[in-house]
Each structure stands twice: as structure tokens, then as C-alpha cells.
Design an enzyme around this catalytic site. Structure first.
Site, PDB file in Angstrom:
ATOM      1  CG  ASP A  44      15.149   1.469  -3.622  1.00 22.39           C
ATOM      2  OD1 ASP A  44      14.012   1.079  -3.313  1.00 22.39           O
ATOM      3  OD2 ASP A  44      15.347   2.416  -4.428  1.00 22.39           O
ATOM      4  CB  SER A  45      12.217  -0.960   0.988  1.00 23.99           C
ATOM      5  OG  SER A  45      12.376  -2.312   0.592  1.00 23.99           O
ATOM      6  CG  ASP A  83      14.204  -1.499  -6.161  1.00 20.03           C
ATOM      7  OD1 ASP A  83      13.546  -1.491  -7.217  1.00 20.03           O
ATOM      8  OD2 ASP A  83      13.673  -1.509  -5.027  1.00 20.03           O
ATOM      9  CD  GLU A 114      11.227   3.958  -7.223  1.00 24.56           C
ATOM     10  OE1 GLU A 114      11.090   5.201  -7.170  1.00 24.56           O
ATOM     11  OE2 GLU A 114      11.427   3.247  -6.215  1.00 24.56           O
ATOM     12  CD  GLU A 180       5.151   1.674  -3.120  1.00 26.60           C
ATOM     13  OE1 GLU A 180       6.105   1.400  -3.870  1.00 26.60           O
ATOM     14  OE2 GLU A 180       5.280   1.900  -1.900  1.00 26.60           O
TER      15      GLU A 180
HETATM   16  O1  KIV Z   1      11.962  -1.173  -2.443  1.00 25.36           O
HETATM   17  C1  KIV Z   1      10.959  -1.897  -2.305  1.00 25.36           C
HETATM   18  O2  KIV Z   1      10.826  -2.669  -1.354  1.00 25.36           O
HETATM   19  C2  KIV Z   1       9.908  -1.788  -3.321  1.00 25.36           C
HETATM   20  C3  KIV Z   1       8.616  -2.457  -3.035  1.00 25.36           C
HETATM   21  C4  KIV Z   1       7.868  -1.721  -2.007  1.00 25.36           C
HETATM   22  C5  KIV Z   1       7.819  -2.654  -4.268  1.00 25.36           C
HETATM   23  O3  KIV Z   1      10.111  -1.159  -4.307  1.00 25.36           O
END
Ligand code: KIV
Length: 273
Positions: A44-45, A83, A114, A180
């Protein structure tokens, strides 16, 4: 054949480090697959690197499904994990609904969520219903307004809590765990205590694998986080290419005859008659 959960468990048992990378579109997924990246995360980045938001919080299940489906179409060998967005797994029915969309519509092979022991019942519920789940501890970006973007669990009590959270997630059935911004010695200790693989980001070399964000690793932005290594300067390369393109159009060097559709002189004369 795609990487399986069993494959990555075997990689940990054999001491073979696991490379995971984010990808958000078809072209990136194809490149990652060709390069032999075994785990691809549709993180979700994408809220930040693809949509320009300041956090991951605005990302919706619709966003995730659209990007994840493109990644799945672009990859043949990677295990694709997506995610679950912010607040989509606060209760079991919501978690099942979000996971169902990602697995049925986007056809990812697993989801990531998470949090520590408080999400263990949700993990257990999803796993019992056939959804492979990856955990994520330490700095968890969906809680960034609570945690702040910084290394987590530096104090003894927090470190102890993090170990307990990792064990609770393993017991609940996660097949792997992202750590992380966790101090490297603590991440190494957790990796030793768990039988599932840990995948670190800013958590040191003692993790069983590493994950990096596509844009950070390839240098798409001017800066990358401290924990990233820039393997290329693709942002600068794209900018150079685009400047050259603009200059060529303005200087009438593009397109050439070879780059243009042709037409027989006689045909043209006929058309103009
Ligand atoms: O959303 C993402 O890219 C992540 C990674 C940084 C592990 O959760």
C-alpha cells in the site's frame, strides 16, 4: 511455476536469503519476474509512490485490486502478496471481504497485514479460511500517526513486546513476517526464534530476507530512505531521455521517415485529386 509458501520455508531452512520487492504495475512485474525476484509485494506504499499521497492511509481496496491484478498479469513465477489497506481488517467480516476481493478479483496468492497480537485472531480466521497471510511488525506505516516514522522497539520493554508479538503472529499462522525499522540485533534474534521467514526492511542482515520499495531501489526519486540501496538511477535516466525527446521534436529530428507510416506517391496523388 510460482514460488510457493513451502518454497520460502525451505529457503529459510536451507539458509538461503529471500529477496522481496514491491511492484505496482504490469511492466514492473514482468521485469521482476525476469530478474528472478521470488516474492513480489503490491504494497500500500503505492499510495505514496504511485498516487503521491503523504501516507498509505488513503489507499482503498479498489486501488489495491487494480494494481495487484496488473502485477499478477505481469508475473508468472513470483508469489504475489498484496497489502490489506488501512482499517479493512479491523474485524473478521471486513478482513474476509478485502482478502476475497484481492484473491478472487486480483488473484494474488497471499495478503499482508500490519500489527501484533491484537490482529492474531484476524490472521487465524483468514488462515483457517484458506488465505495465506504475511505479518508486518516494527514500524507499521498504517499507524504512522501513532508511531512516528522511526526505529521501533529500542527500549527493553518494547523489544520484549515485539518478540511476543512475532511469536503470537507465528502461532496464528502467518507464513512470513516483515520487520520494518527494527534494531538489527533484535530482528536477528526474532529471526532465530521463528520457524517462518522474516523479511527485513531497515532491520539488518540477520533477517531471512529483505524487501525494498521499487522506486527506492531503482532511484526513481531524488532521495531514498537511509536503509535503501540505489541499484540504478532510473529517475535521472528517464529525465535525460525525456529532455532528448523534447529537443528532438522541437529540432525536427523525430520522427524520421523510418518512424513514419509511408504512402505511395501515386496513392497520395489519387487521394488529393
Ligand atoms: O507497503 C509496502 O511497500 C510495505 C513494504 C515497505 C514492506 O509494506
Amino acid at each position: 511455476m510460482r514460488t510457493t509458501l513451502l518454497d520460502i520455508r525451505k529457503m529459510k531452512a536451507a539458509g538461503r536469503r529471500i529477496a522481496m520487492l514491491t511492484a505496482y504495475d504490469y511492466a514492473a512485474a514482468r521485469l521482476a519476474d525476469r530478474a528472478g525476484v521470488p516474492l513480489v509485494l503490491v504494497g500500500d506504499s503505492l499510495g505514496m509512490v504511485m498516487q503521491g499521497h503523504g501516507t498509505t492511509l488513503p489507499v482503498t481496496v479498489d486501488d489495491m485490486v487494480r494494481h495487484a491484478a496488473a502485477v499478477v498479469r505481469g508475473s508468472e513465477k513470483a508469489l504475489v502478496i498484496a497489502d490489506l489497506p488501512f482499517l479493512t481488517y479491523a474485524d473478521k467480516p471486513s478482513a474476509v471481504a478485502a482478502a476475497r476481493r484481492l484473491m478472487q478479483e486480483a488473484q494474488v496468492q497471499a495478503v499482508k497485514l500490519e500489527g501484533g497480537r491484537h490482529v492474531a485472531p484476524i490472521v487465524e480466521h483468514l488462515v483457517q479460511h484458506g488465505v495465506p497471510v504475511m505479518g508486518h511488525l516494527g514500524f507499521t506505516p498504517q499507524s504512522q500517526h501513532t508511531l512516528g516514522v522511526r526505529v521501533q522497539a529500542k527500549e527493553a520493554a518494547c523489544a520484549k513486546r515485539l518478540i511476543e508479538d512475532a511469536l503470537a503472529l507465528e502461532a496464528a499462522g502467518v507464513f512470513a513476517l516483515v520487520l520494518e525499522l527494527v534494531p538489527a540485533p533484535l530482528a536477528a534474534e526474532i529471526s532465530k526464534r521463528l520457524s517462518i521467514p522474516t523479511i527485513g526492511i531497515g532491520a539488518g542482515a540477520g533477517c531471512d530476507g529483505q524487501v525494498q520499495v521499487w522506486h527506492d531501489l531503482l532511484g526513481l526519486f531524488e532521495t531514498s530512505p537511509r536503509h535503501a540501496r540505489r541499484y540504478a538511477e532510473i529517475g535521472a535516466a528517464i529525465e535525460d531521455a525525456l529532455r532528448e525527446y523534447v529537443a528532438d521534436v522541437q529540432g525536427e529530428r523525430f520522427p524520421t521517415a523510418a518512424q513514419s507510416a509511408g504512402m505511395d506517391e501515386a496513392e497520395l496523388a489519387k487521394a488529393l485529386a
